[in-house]
Design a protein around this motif. Structure first.
Motif, PDB file in Angstrom:
ATOM      1  N   LEU A 127       0.814  -1.209   0.000  1.00 34.00           N
ATOM      2  CA  LEU A 127       0.000   0.000   0.000  1.00 34.00           C
ATOM      3  C   LEU A 127       0.852   1.265   0.000  1.00 34.00           C
ATOM      4  O   LEU A 127       0.397   2.321  -0.454  1.00 34.00           O
ATOM      5  N   PHE A 128       2.083   1.188   0.502  1.00 36.16           N
ATOM      6  CA  PHE A 128       2.997   2.316   0.340  1.00 36.16           C
ATOM      7  C   PHE A 128       3.305   2.542  -1.141  1.00 36.16           C
ATOM      8  O   PHE A 128       3.309   3.681  -1.622  1.00 36.16           O
ATOM      9  N   PHE A 129       3.560   1.443  -1.859  1.00 38.47           N
ATOM     10  CA  PHE A 129       3.791   1.570  -3.295  1.00 38.47           C
ATOM     11  C   PHE A 129       2.526   2.062  -4.007  1.00 38.47           C
ATOM     12  O   PHE A 129       2.611   2.805  -4.984  1.00 38.47           O
ATOM     13  N   SER A 173       8.672  -9.316   5.713  1.00 40.19           N
ATOM     14  CA  SER A 173       8.900  -8.092   6.490  1.00 40.19           C
ATOM     15  C   SER A 173      10.375  -7.750   6.612  1.00 40.19           C
ATOM     16  O   SER A 173      10.732  -6.580   6.823  1.00 40.19           O
ATOM     17  N   THR A 174      11.256  -8.744   6.493  1.00 37.53           N
ATOM     18  CA  THR A 174      12.684  -8.456   6.575  1.00 37.53           C
ATOM     19  C   THR A 174      13.270  -8.064   5.224  1.00 37.53           C
ATOM     20  O   THR A 174      14.277  -7.349   5.171  1.00 37.53           O
ATOM     21  N   ILE A 175      12.651  -8.531   4.146  1.00 35.03           N
ATOM     22  CA  ILE A 175      13.126  -8.153   2.807  1.00 35.03           C
ATOM     23  C   ILE A 175      12.647  -6.753   2.455  1.00 35.03           C
ATOM     24  O   ILE A 175      13.433  -5.916   1.992  1.00 35.03           O
ATOM     25  N   LEU A 176      11.372  -6.477   2.662  1.00 27.03           N
ATOM     26  CA  LEU A 176      10.799  -5.166   2.311  1.00 27.03           C
ATOM     27  C   LEU A 176      10.618  -4.339   3.577  1.00 27.03           C
ATOM     28  O   LEU A 176       9.508  -4.138   4.077  1.00 27.03           O
ATOM     29  N   THR A 177      11.730  -3.851   4.105  1.00 34.33           N
ATOM     30  CA  THR A 177      11.695  -2.958   5.260  1.00 34.33           C
ATOM     31  C   THR A 177      11.339  -1.544   4.807  1.00 34.33           C
ATOM     32  O   THR A 177      11.312  -1.248   3.608  1.00 34.33           O
ATOM     33  N   HIS A 178      11.074  -0.662   5.772  1.00 33.84           N
ATOM     34  CA  HIS A 178      10.749   0.723   5.426  1.00 33.84           C
ATOM     35  C   HIS A 178      11.901   1.391   4.671  1.00 33.84           C
ATOM     36  O   HIS A 178      11.668   2.184   3.750  1.00 33.84           O
ATOM     37  N   GLY A 179      13.136   1.069   5.065  1.00 33.79           N
ATOM     38  CA  GLY A 179      14.285   1.638   4.368  1.00 33.79           C
ATOM     39  C   GLY A 179      14.367   1.172   2.923  1.00 33.79           C
ATOM     40  O   GLY A 179      14.651   1.968   2.019  1.00 33.79           O
ATOM     41  N   ILE A 180      14.115  -0.120   2.698  1.00 36.79           N
ATOM     42  CA  ILE A 180      14.141  -0.662   1.338  1.00 36.79           C
ATOM     43  C   ILE A 180      13.030  -0.040   0.507  1.00 36.79           C
ATOM     44  O   ILE A 180      13.236   0.319  -0.667  1.00 36.79           O
ATOM     45  N   LYS A 231      11.626   2.896   0.892  1.00 31.33           N
ATOM     46  CA  LYS A 231      12.003   4.285   0.596  1.00 31.33           C
ATOM     47  C   LYS A 231      13.052   4.338  -0.511  1.00 31.33           C
ATOM     48  O   LYS A 231      12.934   5.141  -1.455  1.00 31.33           O
ATOM     49  N   ASN A 232      14.070   3.480  -0.417  1.00 34.43           N
ATOM     50  CA  ASN A 232      15.134   3.485  -1.427  1.00 34.43           C
ATOM     51  C   ASN A 232      14.613   3.052  -2.796  1.00 34.43           C
ATOM     52  O   ASN A 232      15.030   3.601  -3.826  1.00 34.43           O
ATOM     53  N   LEU A 233      13.713   2.065  -2.821  1.00 33.54           N
ATOM     54  CA  LEU A 233      13.111   1.649  -4.086  1.00 33.54           C
ATOM     55  C   LEU A 233      12.317   2.793  -4.710  1.00 33.54           C
ATOM     56  O   LEU A 233      12.407   3.043  -5.916  1.00 33.54           O
ATOM     57  N   PHE A 286      14.243   8.572  -9.467  1.00 35.56           N
ATOM     58  CA  PHE A 286      15.507   8.995 -10.082  1.00 35.56           C
ATOM     59  C   PHE A 286      15.632   8.447 -11.497  1.00 35.56           C
ATOM     60  O   PHE A 286      16.089   9.145 -12.409  1.00 35.56           O
ATOM     61  N   ARG A 287      15.234   7.186 -11.698  1.00 33.17           N
ATOM     62  CA  ARG A 287      15.298   6.593 -13.034  1.00 33.17           C
ATOM     63  C   ARG A 287      14.437   7.359 -14.021  1.00 33.17           C
ATOM     64  O   ARG A 287      14.865   7.663 -15.152  1.00 33.17           O
ATOM     65  N   GLY A 288      13.199   7.702 -13.620  1.00 32.88           N
ATOM     66  CA  GLY A 288      12.321   8.444 -14.511  1.00 32.88           C
ATOM     67  C   GLY A 288      12.867   9.818 -14.857  1.00 32.88           C
ATOM     68  O   GLY A 288      12.799  10.252 -16.015  1.00 32.88           O
TER      69      GLY A 288
END
Length: 297
Positions: free
Chosen positions: A62-64, A134-141, A143-145, A151-153
């Protein structure tokens, strides 16, 4: 407003004509366009408000979705107000420096594509490796994604306005369209016209998006877990592919057909995406009903 074909010039303004051949019914055409635009804004704001105010909905998928919704909102607002101005007030003149519209349209569509890919990846991890989700998709990950997608766009399409600004134009400063469309501007330039290849990377990524979602189905996972991303991909890319195909092969199609397809390509996904997630995601649907009933009584 037309200039001689052997005159090299850089126009200060461009005239957007709307939908050629249908000027007499521009006012009538504006009604469904306006309705769809307002519906898209209402749905997007509802999604953002519900997710923002309910901590139980603070999860990667839902963040995405929030990132995709903000992108859809900016895309719609970049194009629709000027189009409605043309239809209602005959405000066809637009400054050539508004080439930023071209940059925004292409970069934001690229970002939306990236966010859909991120959502598909989230579903893939949730289905195939739920214990580590939950360990793969942390809040930091997350945000960075999100920052990497933005940035890519920006990086891919930043040169586009500068290239268009300094191309030699020798045909006319009139574009039969409702917005600054890249290929329509290229056709005005006295230069070799590049073939559009921007869809090629996303075609490859689209294949992997479907692999992310379909492979777990073949392994016997729950189909309801990935209905939503598949719906979003279908809604986003069906008009996109048709849009690219009409540019590539539809040289004998009526001009208004090209323009309708180009508008659907940008107009439909921002309206439909909130509906898909509002209906298919039970917690969002329940929260909407809760907010609605609390304001009724």
């Amino acid at each position: 407003m037309s200039l001689s074909n052997n005159t090299n010039f850089h126009p200060n303004t461009i005239l957007l004509l709307g939908i050629p051949g249908m000027e007499a019914i521009h006012t009538w055409l504006s009604m469904p366009f306006c309705f769809v635009y307002l519906s898209a804004l209402l749905g997007i704001f509802a999604i953002l408000f519900i997710i923002r105010t309910d901590s139980n909905l603070h999860e990667p998928m839902l963040f995405f979705l929030c990132m995709l919704s903000v992108t859809d909102m900016i895309i719609s607002t970049t194009v629709r107000p000027k189009m409605l101005s043309i239809f209602w007030f005959h405000g066809s003149e637009i400054y050539f420096e508004a080439l930023v519209q071209v940059f925004l349209i292409h970069s934001l569509c690229n970002m939306a594509s990236g966010f859909i890919l991120a959502m598909a990846f989230d579903r893939y991890v949730a289905i195939c490796d739920p214990l580590r989700h939950s360990t793969i998709l942390t809040h930091g990950i997350i945000k960075n994604l999100g920052l990497a997608i933005v940035f890519r766009g920006v990086l891919l399409f930043s040169p586009q306005p500068f290239m268009l600004r300094w191309l030699p134009y020798c045909r006319t400063n009139i574009i039969p369209h409702t917005y600054y469309e890249f290929m329509a501007l290229i056709k005005l330039a006295y230069a070799e016209r590049p073939e559009s290849t921007e869809s090629t990377p996303d075609c490859c990524l689209l294949h992997w998006r479907f692999r992310f979602l379909i492979d777990p189905m073949l392994l016997g996972s729950r189909p309801e877990a990935h209905v939503d991303p598949v719906c979003v991909i279908s809604v986003a890319y069906t008009p996109a592919f048709f849009f690219f195909l009409t540019h590539r092969f539809g040289h004998h199609m009526a001009p208004h057909t090209h323009i309708f397809v180009a508008n659907i390509y940008l107009l439909v996904p921002p309206m439909v995406n909130p509906l898909i997630y509002g209906i298919r995601t039970k917690r969002i649907r329940d929260r909407v009903l809760q907010v609605w009933t609390s304001h009724q009584f």
